[in-house]
Design a protein around this motif. Sequence first.
Motif: not given
Length: 137
Positions: A12-23, A105-118
């Motif tokens: 749950s904590s991980m999911q919240n962190n991921i969603l905040k970062t993606l948002d 365009d948003a996919i590029k931002s999500v890719q950047h976020a996931t690169d950082s998250l993981f």
Amino acid sequence: MSQNIELLLSISSMQNNILKTLDRHLSVHGISFSEFLVMYRLSLVSNRTVRRIDLAESVGMSASGITRLLNPMEKLKLVEKEQNPRDARVSFVKLSDVGFDLLNDAIKSVQHATDSLFKSLDTNDIELFLKLINKIR
């Protein structure tokens, strides 16, 4: 506390962190992760069109929840509503050209976020993590 509860709280904590970062990353495009997810799912189906109820199920929302999410998206011309000529009870949702362009365009931002998250995970870690997630789906 049991290990299962600890696992649940950690997920749950991980999911919240991921969603905040993606948002946060998606806010520059004026959309939330939920809106991104809807547009992404629509982009994967033929004609970028799907029944509203099927879309709700695919993103884990109720029929009323998907309607509340889609209404402002329709006003922004990201998605379009289509009626079924044979059955008025069935409505379709289509990803518009505007929505498709925004999604790309948003996919590029999500890719950047996931690169950082993981970034601390290597390919083997990610494969194992996906395997474990799929075990409990």
